[in-house]
Design an enzyme around this catalytic site. Structure first.
Site, PDB file in Angstrom:
ATOM      1  N   GLY A 159     -39.236-102.064  42.287  1.00 51.83           N
ATOM      2  CA  GLY A 159     -38.863-102.526  43.620  1.00 51.83           C
ATOM      3  C   GLY A 159     -38.661-101.392  44.599  1.00 51.83           C
ATOM      4  N   CYS A 160     -38.027-100.311  44.148  1.00 49.66           N
ATOM      5  CA  CYS A 160     -37.749 -99.182  45.033  1.00 49.66           C
ATOM      6  C   CYS A 160     -39.026 -98.447  45.419  1.00 49.66           C
ATOM      7  CB  CYS A 160     -36.753 -98.222  44.382  1.00 49.66           C
ATOM      8  SG  CYS A 160     -35.158 -99.005  44.062  1.00 49.66           S
ATOM      9  N   THR A 161     -39.986 -98.412  44.498  1.00 45.21           N
ATOM     10  CA  THR A 161     -41.277 -97.803  44.813  1.00 45.21           C
ATOM     11  C   THR A 161     -42.021 -98.640  45.834  1.00 45.21           C
ATOM     12  OG1 THR A 161     -41.402 -96.807  42.609  1.00 45.21           O
ATOM     13  CG2 THR A 161     -43.454 -97.008  43.830  1.00 45.21           C
TER      14      THR A 161
ATOM     15  N   ALA B 171     -40.291 -98.146  49.257  1.00 42.08           N
ATOM     16  CA  ALA B 171     -40.597 -96.841  49.852  1.00 42.08           C
ATOM     17  C   ALA B 171     -42.034 -96.787  50.349  1.00 42.08           C
ATOM     18  CB  ALA B 171     -40.341 -95.736  48.829  1.00 42.08           C
TER      19      ALA B 171
END
Length: 212
Positions: free
Chosen positions: A101-103, A106
């Site tokens: 999710g964070c990738t 970003a």
């Protein structure tokens, strides 16, 4: 389902591991928890989230911060310095570098970075990850915006995005704040976890509305 909605079932996610007594096991459990919650959150419909107690109110001054910038060899970046540029600031908190999710989140901000710049806006990401890990994340994803490390979670607590999960450590919950050039908090996105792929577009839409 958001990260905090999985807190209650966290102890049952990894039933094969009964002890978190060593740093190695804690690190493994933390990584497994982040990976599992992120994957699950993308697959399960969102449940409405209550506003965290003490959440900084829209229309008030954004809490100040001074954090090491992973893209600048750990040199400190401060909100007051960012405001001196006369730009808007999108401050987003994320649970962990290199997780799915964070990738995705970003990459969305990076993809739309020129649109943010055209709106006189700078992006600042915050997680509890060490400076070195965020620096590696920046390099791996070719991120051209600030990622800062809130290793002790103090700033996450100020913005009411901090989560403490027994056996798995502390995290920054996925929340995004829009701060105007005067340092006033103009908008807060709480419902982010299930909207990660389209989150950057929604932030851009809100910026255009606020700047109109």
């Amino acid at each position: 389902m958001k990260v905090e909605q999985l807190i209650a079932i966290a102890p049952f996610l990894f039933m094969g591991s009964n002890s978190y007594s060593t740093p190695q096991r804690q690190n493994l459990s933390r990584k497994a928890f982040l990976t599992t919650t992120t994957t699950t959150a993308l697959a399960i419909p969102q449940i409405a989230r209550a506003e965290p107690p003490g959440l900084p109110a829209v229309g008030t001054k954004a809490p100040d911060f001074a954090l090491p910038n992973a893209r600048d060899e750990g040199n400190i970046v401060e909100l007051k310095t960012l405001l001196k540029t006369g730009k808007w600031t999108v401050l987003y908190f994320y649970p962990g570098a290199f997780t799915t999710g964070c990738t995705l989140e970003a990459r969305g901000f990076q993809r739309d970075l020129e649109q943010y710049r055209s709106l006189n806006t700078q992006i600042v990401g915050v997680s509890v990850d060490p400076v070195e890990k965020n620096a590696q994340f920046c390099q791996a994803e070719a991120l051209d915006f600030i990622l800062s490390s809130d290793a002790n979670g103090i700033i996450s607590k100020k913005y009411r995005s901090a989560l403490q999960i027994p056996g798995f450590g502390s995290f920054s919950n996925r929340q995004t704040y829009v701060i105007d050039p005067k340092g006033e908090l103009r908008w807060v996105f709480l419902d982010v976890e299930s909207r990660v792929p389209r989150h950057s577009g929604e932030v851009l839409e809100k910026l255009r509305e606020l700047e109109a």
